[in-house]
Design an enzyme around this catalytic site. Structure first.
Site, mmCIF file in Angstrom:
data_model
loop_
_atom_site.group_PDB
_atom_site.id
_atom_site.type_symbol
_atom_site.label_atom_id
_atom_site.label_comp_id
_atom_site.label_asym_id
_atom_site.label_seq_id
_atom_site.Cartn_x
_atom_site.Cartn_y
_atom_site.Cartn_z
ATOM 1 N N CYS A 2 6.304 3.792 -10.277
ATOM 2 C CA CYS A 2 6.080 2.396 -9.947
ATOM 3 C C CYS A 2 6.163 1.525 -11.193
ATOM 4 O O CYS A 2 6.368 1.996 -12.305
ATOM 5 C CB CYS A 2 4.694 2.225 -9.323
ATOM 6 S SG CYS A 2 4.365 3.384 -7.979
ATOM 7 N N ASP A 108 -1.339 11.380 -4.767
ATOM 8 C CA ASP A 108 -2.043 11.650 -6.015
ATOM 9 C C ASP A 108 -2.782 10.413 -6.502
ATOM 10 O O ASP A 108 -3.748 10.520 -7.262
ATOM 11 C CB ASP A 108 -1.079 12.169 -7.081
ATOM 12 C CG ASP A 108 0.160 11.311 -7.237
ATOM 13 O OD1 ASP A 108 0.514 10.580 -6.294
ATOM 14 O OD2 ASP A 108 0.809 11.375 -8.297
#
Length: 617
Positions: A2, A108
């Site tokens: 990201c 995660d």
């Protein structure tokens, strides 16, 4: 994977600044984007926020909107903004479930947040195996933590210029939060770029924006604006049980990086490292994984035929990606995607390889890290041959010269101590070339690298000293920065099994006779037996460099006009216009200066873009 950013200020941050930070991150996260804001008391206020978290998402694990970020705990008192992939975390998640923790996703991201809630940051970090850069905002304690992974696969930059703290994945994502009066370029960073072809951490091109070093975290207190930096890991050797503990850990490092909810592939060159990964994947049953190779058609540097042989031997599909013969149409976009001045020529083919690969898969495994762990670079052997002068440093004058060769280069090397002189084995500009282009710069640093402590260095052999320097500098801030920027510019996640820290510690514990071999990396021979007929260990290392001559003479030729004056203006006179023009004229008679000339062209284009952004955002 990201783009992340955020700010923690005492005054509201303008909507324009927030949008500027978000806009800089969009190419890193094409699947979703969100901004969450608060006032200084922790009350949600997205319109005029003093505190905010910004996220653009490339969805790889649990791509549902429920796993989007910024992500919070159940009562909204703790938030995370995270970039990366953490592997093999389910065993730790099971510990939390046994304590009654309920997970809403299988990402995660949520594991890191829940782990912080249960254990705190200091106990959480040792449990994180993988690559990460994240921010945790804890309203209960009124604290913020910013952390970067051990090896430095994921970037994190920050500023304290506005009586607070702002951070981001990119320099360009932090710049809008810096007051316009404090957006000056750093003279030291310009010289560092000329020396190294990149700007080593903790510097960036801007005086008031800093890069967090790998294996460090920041602790920020919202009430006092106190900021402290901590190192949480140092590389060390750790032996495992069994004769082939390193092999078992290698296979684990590769296997855990195959977990993805998006299509997976492999970057495959003709080298040992990527072929080892491909070989172990095939052995583990991943016999249909697509492999991708850069092709320099018609060039002696082209490794794609060897890569095709490797893939065919393993029964893996292979796609050769031709590197374009022209870069004129993409030059400005590539410079923008590299974020700040960065002049590794191989970044151009890397960018094109990622651009084509992302049309087929969203995750690739690559071979970065083998040379740094196993001593694979030729420059190491060259520099070791001069280790007899480790304590010798002569008081010789610094001379300005354009060529950087011959007796002047020898003088430059003898002026430095042995470890500092290692920087001359790289392809940045020599101290003489830097002095020539910057005649008014007083006593610039020899090198801008970070070095281990003297006590730590004294415990290492000469070769391991050089590798320690690489692990602090060249690997995280050059090799891995290039890999992250070039892939994430196209929404592609790059994973590096050979930089798994558990595997790396196994390698560091090996006897030198196993770890450092001639030819290099014979350690991998026992796990690549299917490729033995190709004799990869004795193939000449070709590198990954593009055809600079036609690019400079054709595609980029029009950039030469006025180059010296533009650089003199953008650097406030630090770089001398007339000397740049003399340097260019020297290049026309001395083609060996091509990489240094490209370095100047990239600096010019990058500074021009950043100046325009600094004025407009």
């Amino acid at each position: 994977m990201c783009g992340i950013a955020g700010f923690f200020q005492q005054q509201p941050v303008s909507l324009a600044a927030v949008q500027g930070m978000l806009s800089a991150l969009r190419r890193r996260g094409p699947d979703a984007e969100h901004v969450v804001g608060w006032n200084t008391q922790g009350q949600r206020n997205d319109a005029a926020s003093e505190v905010g978290l910004i996220h653009t998402r490339l969805a790889i694990i649990d791509p549902r909107p429920e796993a989007d970020q910024p992500f919070s705990n159940d009562d909204g008192s703790i938030w995370i903004c995270y970039n990366g992939e953490v592997y093999d975390w389910q065993q730790h998640a099971d510990e939390l479930r046994a304590q009654g923790v309920q997970f809403k996703t299988h990402s995660d991201t949520e594991f890191i947040l829940r782990g912080y809630e249960a254990w705190g940051l200091e106990d959480l970090l040792p449990k994180l195996r993988g690559m990460f850069a994240f921010a945790i905002l804890d309203w209960n304690k009124r604290e913020v933590f910013l952390a970067r992974d051990r090896m430095g696969l994921k970037p994190l930059v920050y500023t304290t210029a506005n009586d607070g703290l702002a951070f981001g994945s990119l320099v360009r994502s932090v710049l809008p939060s810096v007051p316009k009066a404090q957006r000056q370029f750093s003279p030291e960073s310009i010289d560092a770029y000329l020396a190294h072809r990149y700007i080593p951490a903790p510097r960036t091109i801007f005086q008031h924006i800093h890069r967090l070093e790998n294996a460090h975290y920041l602790h920020y207190r919202l009430d006092t604006q106190q900021l402290t930096k901590h190192c949480y890991w140092q590389p060390h050797g750790e032996s495992g049980s069994g004769e082939k503990a390193w092999q078992k850990e290698l296979d684990t490092a590769i296997r855990i990086r195959t977990v993805a909810d998006r299509p997976l592939g492999v970057f495959l060159s003709g080298g040992i490292d990527s072929s080892t990964i491909a070989c172990r994947l095939e052995e583990q049953g991943f016999d249909q994984l697509q492999t991708f190779s850069a092709a320099f058609l018609g060039s002696p540097l082209d490794e794609s035929p060897v890569a095709k042989q490797i893939a065919d031997t393993l029964g893996l599909p292979n796609q050769a990606i031709p590197v374009p013969l022209t870069i004129a149409n993409d030059f400005e976009q590539i410079i923008a995607d590299l974020d700040e001045p960065f002049a590794d020529p191989s970044s151009f083919p890397s960018w094109y390889l990622a651009q084509a690969t992302t049309q087929h898969v969203k995750v690739v495994l690559g071979g970065d890290g083998g040379d740094e762990l196993l001593g694979g670079y030729k420059r190491l052997g060259k520099h070791l041959r001069t280790s007899w002068r480790r304590l010798l440093r002569l008081p010789l004058p610094r001379m300005a010269d354009m060529a950087g060769k011959g007796w002047r280069k020898i003088v430059s090397e003898l002026r430095l101590n042995w470890l500092e002189a290692y920087s001359l084995r790289f392809s940045g500009m020599t101290p003489g070339q830097r002095a020539f282009l910057q005649p008014g710069l007083k006593a610039p640093a020899v090198t801008y690298w970070r070095y281990p402590s003297i006590d730590a260095l004294n415990q290492l052999s000469p070769l391991k000293q050089l590798l320690a320097v690489d692990l602090n500098n060249y690997l995280p801030e050059y090799i891995l920065r290039k890999g992250d920027l070039c892939t994430m510019a196209h929404g592609l996640e790059l994973r590096a099994p050979l930089l798994d820290h558990v595997w790396a510690e196994r390698v560091m514990a090996l006897p030198d006779s196993e770890r450092f071999t001639q030819p290099a990396k014979k350690l991998f021979a026992s796990v690549t037996e299917r490729l033995a007929s190709l004799d990869l260990f004795n193939l000449k290392k070709r590198g990954f460099n593009p055809p600079l001559k036609p690019w400079l003479q054709q595609d980029l030729h029009h950039h030469f006009a006025g180059l010296g004056q533009r650089l003199q203006t953008s650097t406030q006179g630090q770089i001398n216009a007339a000397r740049v023009e003399r340097f260019i004229a020297e290049y026309r008679n001395r083609p060996a200066l091509a990489e240094q000339v490209l370095q100047l062209l990239i600096l010019d284009a990058s500074l021009s873009q950043l100046e325009a952004m600094a004025k407009s955002c």
